[in-house]
Write a protein that holds these residues in place. Structure first.
Motif, PDB file in Angstrom:
ATOM      1  N   UNK A  48     -19.912   5.737 -15.114  1.00 22.37           N
ATOM      2  CA  UNK A  48     -19.849   4.385 -14.636  1.00 22.37           C
ATOM      3  C   UNK A  48     -18.946   4.022 -14.945  1.00 22.37           C
ATOM      4  N   UNK A  49     -17.698   5.507 -16.248  1.00 27.81           N
ATOM      5  CA  UNK A  49     -16.592   4.609 -16.510  1.00 27.81           C
ATOM      6  C   UNK A  49     -15.505   3.864 -16.056  1.00 27.81           C
ATOM      7  N   UNK A  50     -15.161   4.378 -14.737  1.00 26.56           N
ATOM      8  CA  UNK A  50     -14.009   4.387 -14.035  1.00 26.56           C
ATOM      9  C   UNK A  50     -15.025   3.510 -12.847  1.00 26.56           C
ATOM     10  N   UNK A  51     -16.064   3.019 -12.973  1.00 32.98           N
ATOM     11  CA  UNK A  51     -16.534   2.682 -12.326  1.00 32.98           C
ATOM     12  C   UNK A  51     -15.692   1.713 -11.354  1.00 32.98           C
ATOM     13  N   UNK A  52     -15.233   1.044  -9.853  1.00 32.58           N
ATOM     14  CA  UNK A  52     -14.625   0.113 -10.154  1.00 32.58           C
ATOM     15  C   UNK A  52     -12.972  -0.029 -10.274  1.00 32.58           C
ATOM     16  N   UNK A 107      -9.951  -2.520  -2.988  1.00 25.30           N
ATOM     17  CA  UNK A 107      -8.585  -3.868  -2.616  1.00 25.30           C
ATOM     18  C   UNK A 107      -9.062  -4.807  -3.870  1.00 25.30           C
ATOM     19  N   UNK A 108      -7.571  -5.426  -4.594  1.00 21.57           N
ATOM     20  CA  UNK A 108      -7.247  -5.834  -5.386  1.00 21.57           C
ATOM     21  C   UNK A 108      -8.469  -7.211  -5.295  1.00 21.57           C
ATOM     22  N   UNK A 109      -8.246  -8.098  -4.556  1.00 22.40           N
ATOM     23  CA  UNK A 109      -8.674  -9.722  -4.456  1.00 22.40           C
ATOM     24  C   UNK A 109     -10.189  -9.145  -3.921  1.00 22.40           C
ATOM     25  N   UNK A 110     -11.023  -8.100  -3.672  1.00 22.90           N
ATOM     26  CA  UNK A 110     -12.115  -8.098  -4.023  1.00 22.90           C
ATOM     27  C   UNK A 110     -13.075  -7.787  -5.199  1.00 22.90           C
ATOM     28  N   UNK A 111     -12.008  -6.745  -5.633  1.00 27.11           N
ATOM     29  CA  UNK A 111     -12.447  -7.085  -7.559  1.00 27.11           C
ATOM     30  C   UNK A 111     -12.152  -8.659  -8.395  1.00 27.11           C
ATOM     31  N   UNK A 112     -11.277  -9.284  -7.625  1.00 33.29           N
ATOM     32  CA  UNK A 112     -11.440  -9.970  -8.615  1.00 33.29           C
ATOM     33  C   UNK A 112     -11.918 -11.289  -7.942  1.00 33.29           C
ATOM     34  N   UNK A 158     -11.441 -12.249 -17.926  1.00 36.84           N
ATOM     35  CA  UNK A 158     -10.561 -11.364 -17.406  1.00 36.84           C
ATOM     36  C   UNK A 158     -11.271  -9.834 -17.472  1.00 36.84           C
ATOM     37  N   UNK A 159     -11.231  -8.762 -16.463  1.00 36.01           N
ATOM     38  CA  UNK A 159     -11.728  -8.047 -16.514  1.00 36.01           C
ATOM     39  C   UNK A 159     -10.922  -6.200 -16.718  1.00 36.01           C
ATOM     40  N   UNK A 160     -11.804  -5.752 -17.677  1.00 36.45           N
ATOM     41  CA  UNK A 160     -11.268  -4.918 -18.784  1.00 36.45           C
ATOM     42  C   UNK A 160     -11.708  -3.413 -17.379  1.00 36.45           C
ATOM     43  N   UNK A 161      -9.938  -3.166 -17.492  1.00 33.97           N
ATOM     44  CA  UNK A 161     -10.147  -1.058 -16.932  1.00 33.97           C
ATOM     45  C   UNK A 161      -9.348  -0.299 -18.138  1.00 33.97           C
ATOM     46  N   UNK A 209     -11.957 -12.977 -25.888  1.00 33.89           N
ATOM     47  CA  UNK A 209     -13.248 -13.219 -25.976  1.00 33.89           C
ATOM     48  C   UNK A 209     -14.574 -11.777 -25.056  1.00 33.89           C
ATOM     49  N   UNK A 210     -14.908 -10.599 -25.919  1.00 35.24           N
ATOM     50  CA  UNK A 210     -15.866  -9.843 -25.044  1.00 35.24           C
ATOM     51  C   UNK A 210     -16.473 -10.413 -24.171  1.00 35.24           C
ATOM     52  N   UNK A 211     -17.332 -11.243 -24.525  1.00 30.43           N
ATOM     53  CA  UNK A 211     -18.196 -11.404 -24.391  1.00 30.43           C
ATOM     54  C   UNK A 211     -18.081 -12.346 -22.336  1.00 30.43           C
ATOM     55  N   UNK A 212     -16.942 -12.660 -22.047  1.00 29.00           N
ATOM     56  CA  UNK A 212     -16.387 -13.399 -21.154  1.00 29.00           C
ATOM     57  C   UNK A 212     -15.696 -12.456 -20.241  1.00 29.00           C
ATOM     58  N   UNK A 213     -15.811 -11.231 -20.675  1.00 29.27           N
ATOM     59  CA  UNK A 213     -15.023 -10.077 -19.573  1.00 29.27           C
ATOM     60  C   UNK A 213     -15.407  -9.038 -18.986  1.00 29.27           C
ATOM     61  N   UNK A 214     -15.980  -9.288 -17.463  1.00 24.75           N
ATOM     62  CA  UNK A 214     -16.096  -8.178 -16.939  1.00 24.75           C
ATOM     63  C   UNK A 214     -15.769  -7.039 -16.672  1.00 24.75           C
ATOM     64  N   UNK A 215     -16.392  -5.385 -16.339  1.00 26.31           N
ATOM     65  CA  UNK A 215     -15.393  -4.371 -16.326  1.00 26.31           C
ATOM     66  C   UNK A 215     -15.209  -4.537 -14.489  1.00 26.31           C
ATOM     67  N   UNK A 216     -14.749  -3.785 -13.755  1.00 24.80           N
ATOM     68  CA  UNK A 216     -14.563  -3.913 -12.706  1.00 24.80           C
ATOM     69  C   UNK A 216     -15.606  -3.673 -11.606  1.00 24.80           C
TER      70      UNK A 216
END
Length: 516
Positions: free
Chosen positions: A227-231, A128-133, A142-145, A205-212
């Motif tokens: 793990x490219x599409x993990x999350x 669910x989106x809320x769990x991701x965020x 940000x989150x990068x997908x 800035x990429x330093x403040x971005x997480x993956x899903x």
């Protein structure tokens, strides 16, 4: 940030009238996105009519973007992204900034996030989106997908049904373009739209971005393939949804048309989307019926003018007196003329209720079967190719991607080579299996309005449809869905232009002769 409730809004950038807009909206609203802004730079008429027809019931907005002459594609993308961010700022400011817990009365501030997508990109989180965020830290912007690029699955023409269900084959993780990402960004961390210079990384800035999956985002990291599409990922249907060679030239199609690996969509996501899609279809049918009823008025005015012309052409005096007889001419009314029209005054006929049985003996049910009750079919002798399915208790159901609004599905069925067997349309998920027709004495769950007789060699005309509507001012939306399947191919295209919101209910175009 557990002290703030995440809320995601979205903007979709349209380039032209997209035949999959309704399905795109259903998928993303089902994910829990709380507002979708359609940024339209070329499909003004169709997209505007669709969105304006749905916005009364759904959190949608339409924003036109006029393309400046001589803009490069990169400049145009940047301008659309700037306007999308500006528009989403206005949208979120008008939404509640706090959520009240009804049980204890406590309020929780909202944390606004946004994502900007193209119409061939589908957000696909693994949970669910809320769990991701909720994984976001204070400094997370940000989150990068990553993209997951899907091929055409060997389909020569796009089949009916949802693109996510029809296309499951994609390129492997090592495909170079999978390094590209779309961001779910925190709205208050984005630069002012006028200062935005990068429509992809949004000035963050990429330093403040997480993956899903909650790990740091490192651009170009080659070790991420497992793990490219993990999350979650962005499912990109560039080949399946490209309209023509101008949009996707053959060399680009050859590059992107990759079908080496299959990932089946999550059943839960598909089922949730299909249930919401049927609710969207109910809004669409109501809006489409209202639109057509407004078109009936000029149809009646035309009938009035024709009636007056016919009256003028008749060289009969209104009163005649002779020694042995006299008469007064009784003039007919427009309505009395229309009552003689078979489209205006359709006749009732006896219908038949049936069950559909698979070769192994089980009866057709909705999917997934909730109450283990078979679907009942209703059809008429005059239109044996038209079948309406419903549950005896009138409860909502889904049947693949077939439209099932108001707890029923009206379908064009195809006779099988064996007598008393039929094939359902591809989008039901049962198109390849012949189903046996079993007569039953079940009473129809609905009182259907009789359908108009066809008035063209290959189906019903738009004129005949509007005449039928004029004669049935209290028509139900589900009866309109049945009648639309009678339209001839040319009339279906004409009606699509008149009421794009009804596109999903129009009969499918016939397959080319070379297709099985």
């Amino acid at each position: 940030m557990f002290d703030r409730l995440p809320r995601l809004t979205c903007a979709v950038l349209l380039k032209q009238a997209d035949r999959n807009l309704s399905g795109w909206l259903a998928w993303h609203l089902a994910l829990g996105i709380e507002h979708i802004a359609i940024m339209d730079s070329g499909a003004f008429d169709d997209a505007r009519q669709i969105v304006q027809s749905l916005r009364q019931d759904w959190p949608l907005s339409w924003h036109p973007v006029e393309a400046e002459p001589n803009q490069t594609p990169e400049e145009h993308r940047l301008e659309m992204t700037r306007q999308a961010i500006s528009h989403l700022h206005h949208v979120t400011q008008a939404m509640p900034q706090e959520v009240v817990d009804e049980e204890n009365g406590e309020t929780t501030p909202v944390d606004d996030w946004v994502i900007i997508l193209d119409a061939d990109e589908y957000l696909a989180p693994s949970r669910e989106l809320t769990s991701l965020l909720y994984q976001a830290k204070d400094e997370t912007t940000a989150f990068a997908l990553h993209w997951r690029i899907y091929g055409d699955a060997g389909l020569l023409t796009p089949p009916p049904g949802h693109v996510v269900a029809n296309h499951t084959w994609h390129a492997p993780p090592v495909f170079a373009d999978h390094r590209f990402v779309r961001l779910i960004a925190r709205l208050d961390c984005l630069p002012a739209p006028a200062k935005l210079a990068d429509p992809h990384m949004l000035g963050l800035s990429p330093e403040q971005i997480l993956r899903p999956n909650g790990r740091p985002f490192i651009p170009g990291d080659e070790s991420l393939h497992p793990e490219l599409w993990e999350g979650g990922c962005i499912q990109h249907y560039i080949c399946a949804l490209a309209h023509n060679e101008e949009e996707l030239p053959p060399p680009m199609r050859a590059y992107y048309n990759r079908n080496e690996q299959m990932t089946a969509p999550q059943t839960r996501n598909l089922q949730t989307m299909r249930q919401l899609a049927n609710q969207l279809r109910e809004s669409a049918l109501r809006a489409g019926l209202s639109r057509l009823q407004k078109l009936v008025e000029p149809q009646l005015e035309e009938a009035q003018l024709k009636h007056q012309e016919d009256e003028t052409d008749l060289a009969i005096r209104s009163h005649v007196q002779h020694d042995t007889f006299h008469y007064d001419r009784i003039r007919s009314s427009v309505r009395s003329d229309l009552l003689l029209n078979p489209q205006f005054s359709t006749r009732y006929e006896t219908g038949q209720t049936v069950l559909l049985r698979f070769p192994e003996g089980r009866l057709l049910e909705g999917d997934p079967p909730n109450h283990h009750e078979p679907l009942i079919g209703f059809r008429l002798e005059s239109t044996p190719h038209l079948l309406t399915l419903y549950g005896q208790d009138r409860s909502p159901f889904t049947l693949g991607d077939a439209p099932c609004p108001f707890g029923m599905a009206s379908l064009s069925i195809t006779p099988s080579t064996q007598q008393q067997f039929v094939h359902l349309p591809h989008e039901t998920g049962h198109g390849s299996t012949p189903l046996e027709i079993i007569p039953t004495n079940a009473v129809p769950a609905f009182l259907y309005t009789p359908l108009p007789p066809i008035d063209e060699p290959d189906g019903l005309s738009v004129h005949g449809l509007l005449t039928w509507l004029a004669g049935h001012p209290d028509l139900q939306p589900y009866d309109l869905a049945r009648a639309l399947l009678l339209l001839s191919p040319a009339s279906a295209q004409h009606l699509h232009n008149l009421a794009p919101i009804l596109a999903e209910f129009l009969p499918s175009q016939p397959k080319p002769d070379f297709l099985p």
